[in-house]
Design an enzyme around this catalytic site. Structure first.
Site, mmCIF file in Angstrom:
data_model
loop_
_atom_site.group_PDB
_atom_site.id
_atom_site.type_symbol
_atom_site.label_atom_id
_atom_site.label_comp_id
_atom_site.label_asym_id
_atom_site.label_seq_id
_atom_site.Cartn_x
_atom_site.Cartn_y
_atom_site.Cartn_z
ATOM 1 C CE LYS A 158 -3.673 -0.070 2.734
ATOM 2 N NZ LYS A 158 -4.585 -0.369 3.879
ATOM 3 C CB ILE A 203 -7.873 -8.524 7.325
ATOM 4 C CG1 ILE A 203 -6.779 -7.736 8.066
ATOM 5 C CG2 ILE A 203 -8.854 -9.164 8.304
ATOM 6 C CD1 ILE A 203 -5.848 -8.561 8.943
ATOM 7 N NE ARG A 292 -11.191 12.732 3.434
ATOM 8 C CZ ARG A 292 -12.002 11.709 3.175
ATOM 9 N NH1 ARG A 292 -13.298 11.828 3.390
ATOM 10 N NH2 ARG A 292 -11.538 10.578 2.714
ATOM 11 C CB VAL A 295 -18.557 10.327 0.910
ATOM 12 C CG1 VAL A 295 -19.732 10.157 -0.043
ATOM 13 C CG2 VAL A 295 -17.349 10.914 0.181
HETATM 14 P P1 ADP Z 1 -14.638 8.382 2.084
HETATM 15 O O1 ADP Z 1 -14.021 7.476 3.100
HETATM 16 O O2 ADP Z 1 -15.252 9.608 2.657
HETATM 17 O O3 ADP Z 1 -15.493 7.678 1.113
HETATM 18 P P2 ADP Z 1 -12.609 8.489 0.074
HETATM 19 O O4 ADP Z 1 -11.269 8.041 0.553
HETATM 20 O O5 ADP Z 1 -13.372 7.585 -0.818
HETATM 21 O O6 ADP Z 1 -13.408 8.914 1.346
HETATM 22 O O7 ADP Z 1 -12.443 9.898 -0.607
HETATM 23 C C1 ADP Z 1 -13.445 10.884 -0.638
HETATM 24 C C2 ADP Z 1 -13.252 11.744 -1.822
HETATM 25 O O8 ADP Z 1 -11.961 12.330 -1.801
HETATM 26 C C3 ADP Z 1 -13.375 10.974 -3.105
HETATM 27 O O9 ADP Z 1 -14.036 11.792 -4.051
HETATM 28 C C4 ADP Z 1 -11.934 10.718 -3.500
HETATM 29 O O10 ADP Z 1 -11.801 10.622 -4.905
HETATM 30 C C5 ADP Z 1 -11.242 11.942 -2.947
HETATM 31 N N1 ADP Z 1 -9.887 11.676 -2.477
HETATM 32 C C6 ADP Z 1 -9.503 10.828 -1.525
HETATM 33 N N2 ADP Z 1 -8.178 10.856 -1.338
HETATM 34 C C7 ADP Z 1 -7.698 11.773 -2.196
HETATM 35 C C8 ADP Z 1 -6.397 12.277 -2.478
HETATM 36 N N3 ADP Z 1 -5.327 11.843 -1.833
HETATM 37 N N4 ADP Z 1 -6.283 13.225 -3.411
HETATM 38 C C9 ADP Z 1 -7.377 13.687 -4.051
HETATM 39 N N5 ADP Z 1 -8.620 13.250 -3.819
HETATM 40 C C10 ADP Z 1 -8.791 12.306 -2.919
HETATM 41 P P1 ADP Z 2 -7.859 4.490 1.224
HETATM 42 O O1 ADP Z 2 -6.941 5.467 1.849
HETATM 43 O O2 ADP Z 2 -7.700 4.400 -0.234
HETATM 44 O O3 ADP Z 2 -9.261 4.679 1.698
HETATM 45 P P2 ADP Z 2 -7.682 2.212 3.043
HETATM 46 O O4 ADP Z 2 -6.418 1.822 3.702
HETATM 47 O O5 ADP Z 2 -8.685 2.917 3.869
HETATM 48 O O6 ADP Z 2 -7.342 3.064 1.761
HETATM 49 O O7 ADP Z 2 -8.340 0.908 2.411
HETATM 50 C C1 ADP Z 2 -9.450 0.988 1.535
HETATM 51 C C2 ADP Z 2 -10.104 -0.385 1.425
HETATM 52 O O8 ADP Z 2 -9.167 -1.370 0.929
HETATM 53 C C3 ADP Z 2 -10.604 -0.965 2.718
HETATM 54 O O9 ADP Z 2 -11.881 -0.492 3.072
HETATM 55 C C4 ADP Z 2 -10.594 -2.466 2.423
HETATM 56 O O10 ADP Z 2 -11.698 -2.834 1.651
HETATM 57 C C5 ADP Z 2 -9.347 -2.618 1.571
HETATM 58 N N1 ADP Z 2 -8.173 -2.930 2.411
HETATM 59 C C6 ADP Z 2 -7.178 -2.088 2.730
HETATM 60 N N2 ADP Z 2 -6.249 -2.691 3.493
HETATM 61 C C7 ADP Z 2 -6.678 -3.968 3.690
HETATM 62 C C8 ADP Z 2 -6.167 -5.104 4.392
HETATM 63 N N3 ADP Z 2 -5.005 -5.062 5.049
HETATM 64 N N4 ADP Z 2 -6.871 -6.252 4.370
HETATM 65 C C9 ADP Z 2 -8.047 -6.310 3.693
HETATM 66 N N5 ADP Z 2 -8.569 -5.300 3.013
HETATM 67 C C10 ADP Z 2 -7.907 -4.126 2.990
#
Ligand code: ADP
Ligand code: ADP
Ligand code: MG
Length: 502
Positions: A158, A203, A292, A295
């Site tokens: 990641k 996981i 923050r 959504v």
């Molecule tokens: P949530 O957990 O609220 O669903 P997301 O991680 O899906 O949050 O992101 C919410 C919004 O912010 C989405 O429209 C996503 O495309 C945007 N977004 C998230 N991370 C970034 C980033 N690092 N740079 C630009 N946009 C981002």
């Molecule tokens: P983002 O910053 O893009 O939101 P997250 O770390 O929150 O990334 O992970 C987004 C999604 O990816 C999680 O909701 C889950 O579905 C999957 N995911 C991320 N890490 C793991 C993991 N270690 N094991 C299983 N699923 C994962």
């Protein structure tokens, strides 16, 4: 006291924030790119300022233009919404320098939680369980392979700066480590300008459960219970609900306390979310913190009875939280569906364009947070999410029934949407039973993408069948004919209604 707020965002979230401002007697300022001149947030605001051409880099991420608009308008605060600059520590620092209140946490909390490697280190120190894996940036492929071997596959590689489901690679076999490492790294540098990647255990049968946090400037930190966000596509949420069907009171109390502990570890201020991955046997691990508004915040608002944007602004004003942990309760059940202008039959390709017709659902137990209107052209430059439908019911069964009713009422023409896809999810057994994890969509692929005969919807088919049946009955009694007295066969049919019922 905040009297005027500039909303550094667009679309539904900009309108959402301005609505709370209006209720609080606070004036709102919109900023817009050339592509958003006719957007709802511009119309809704008390004032609006152009900040640049359509691409986000030159408009909604253009710090100078946004600060300039804040100064010209005399706004005393900036609300960043989600996405764009909401998790940008230097933007929050810049606001401070300019004497503008940033409605969000301080740069330290954003920086610490924004970097997943640093966040993991910080959480371990605070005694918060994290997903097993590395706490340092991976040096090279060789190191990635060694660590993957130690942890045992499956693992995830990641991006430390990752967000929006990007920069993440699942590795099922050790021989895939090299290519996954290279791909995650190049995706990370392209999307986030930072190539740091790390490894964590994958996981199995994962559930994404997160806790909403509120923290004021007086040392009070509380949680507003959980949100279940396991209905995902490409690691991005599609449907969220609260309470989580997986949760029990003991686990809720424990995870809630852990979430508060995590927020306290970075001296958090404002609204934030602690995301956890939970295994089938209810072991939970810190995943990341979103510093923050999210959504999916409305499901919490509905079930806990708190306006999160109002609380954000109140905290930014220096007020203490108006409630304590023990004052908060979850009442009933709430579900949110994200409505996108996209084509589920074509790999969910965004489908922006002009909305020819729109009828939005209304009625008891429903909230519709959107920004599009008839004749509006959805720009190609931004996220294709157009509306969020939020249903509430006394029970989960009622919340699902309301959501189905709302999706049925929702009519949009001109652009393709995922409405039918969401309706199919509501009809899926695993969803109805509340037995699902993040694999739900792939596990139900066949059902969710089942094509309908001749491309005609079932509802239309039923109406056609009933009509054919009706005509057949009419013909068997009295063949349709044209007579001068009756005017037309249609009137004739109409007059027979009392005798013949469908
Ligand atoms: P949530 O957990 O609220 O669903 P997301 O991680 O899906 O949050 O992101 C919410 C919004 O912010 C989405 O429209 C996503 O495309 C945007 N977004 C998230 N991370 C970034 C980033 N690092 N740079 C630009 N946009 C981002
Ligand atoms: P983002 O910053 O893009 O939101 P997250 O770390 O929150 O990334 O992970 C987004 C999604 O990816 C999680 O909701 C889950 O579905 C999957 N995911 C991320 N890490 C793991 C993991 N270690 N094991 C299983 N699923 C994962
Ligand atoms: Mg996340």
């Amino acid at each position: 006291m905040i009297k005027k707020v500039l909303v550094a965002n667009r679309g539904e979230i900009a309108v959402r924030v301005m609505r709370s401002c209006r209720e609080m007697g606070i004036r709102s300022v919109a900023v817009y790119s050339d592509a958003d001149r006719n957007s709802m947030h511009v119309r809704y605001a008390d004032e609006a300022y152009r900040i640049g051409p359509p691409p986000s880099r030159e408009s909604y991420l253009n710090v100078e233009a946004i600060i300039g608009a804040a100064k010209s308008s005399g706004a005393d605060a900036i609300h960043p919404g989600y996405g764009f600059l909401s998790e940008n520590a230097s933007f929050s620092a810049r606001c401070r320098q300019e004497g503008i209140i940033f409605v969000g946490p301080d740069p330290y909390a954003i920086t610490t939680m924004g970097d997943k490697i640093i966040a993991r280190q910080t959480m371990i120190k605070a005694g918060v369980p994290v997903v097993p894996g590395t706490t340092e940036k991976l040096k090279d492929e060789q190191e990635a392979l060694e660590i993957a071997r130690q942890i045992g596959v499956p693992v995830m590689i990641k991006a430390s700066a990752g967000g929006g489901g990007k920069g993440m690679r699942l590795v099922k076999h050790l021989d895939e480590v090299g290519s996954a490492f290279r791909r995650a790294r190049s995706e990370a540098i392209n999307a986030f300008g930072d190539d740091s990647v790390y490894i964590e255990k994958y996981i199995e049968s994962p559930h994404h459960i997160e806790f909403q946090i509120l923290a004021d400037n007086h040392g009070n930190v509380i949680h507003l219970f959980e949100r279940e966000c396991s209905i995902q596509r490409r690691h991005q949420k599609v449907i969220e609900e609260t309470p989580s069907p997986l949760m029990n009171p003991e686990l809720r109390r424990e995870m809630g306390e852990t979430a508060v502990q995590a927020a306290k570890a970075v001296n958090y201020k404002g609204a934030g979310t602690i995301e956890f991955i939970v295994s089938d046997n209810l072991e939970y691990y810190f995943l990341e913190m979103n510093t923050r508004l999210q959504v999916e915040h409305p499901v919490t608002e509905r079930v806990v009875g708190v306006d999160l944007v109002k609380e954000q602004i109140s905290i930014a004003n220096g007020n203490p939280l108006p409630f304590r942990q023990e004052d908060l309760r979850q009442t009933g059940h709430s579900i949110q569906c994200r409505i996108y202008a996209e084509d589920p039959d074509n790999n969910f390709m965004p489908n922006p364009g002009i909305i020819k017709h729109i009828t939005e659902p209304h009625g008891l137990g429903l909230r519709c947070d959107g920004y599009v209107y008839e004749g509006y052209e959805i720009p190609i430059y931004y996220d294709p999410m157009i509306t969020k439908l939020i249903s509430w019911g006394e029970t989960r069964v009622e919340a699902i029934a309301r959501m189905k009713r709302a999706l049925y009422e929702y009519k949009i023409t001109g652009v393709k949407t995922n409405i039918k896809f969401l309706e199919k999810i509501m009809d899926t057994r695993d969803f109805i039973e509340g037995k699902y994890n993040t694999h739900f969509i792939e596990n139900n692929e066949a059902m969710l993408h089942a094509s309908r005969p001749c491309g005609i919807e079932c509802e239309d088919m039923a109406i056609m069948a009933a009509f054919i049946d009706y005509i057949a009955k009419m013909e068997s009694i009295q063949p349709p004919r044209y007579t001068d007295e009756l005017g037309s066969n249609w009137k004739d049919f109409g007059r027979k209604r009392n005798v013949l019922r469908l």
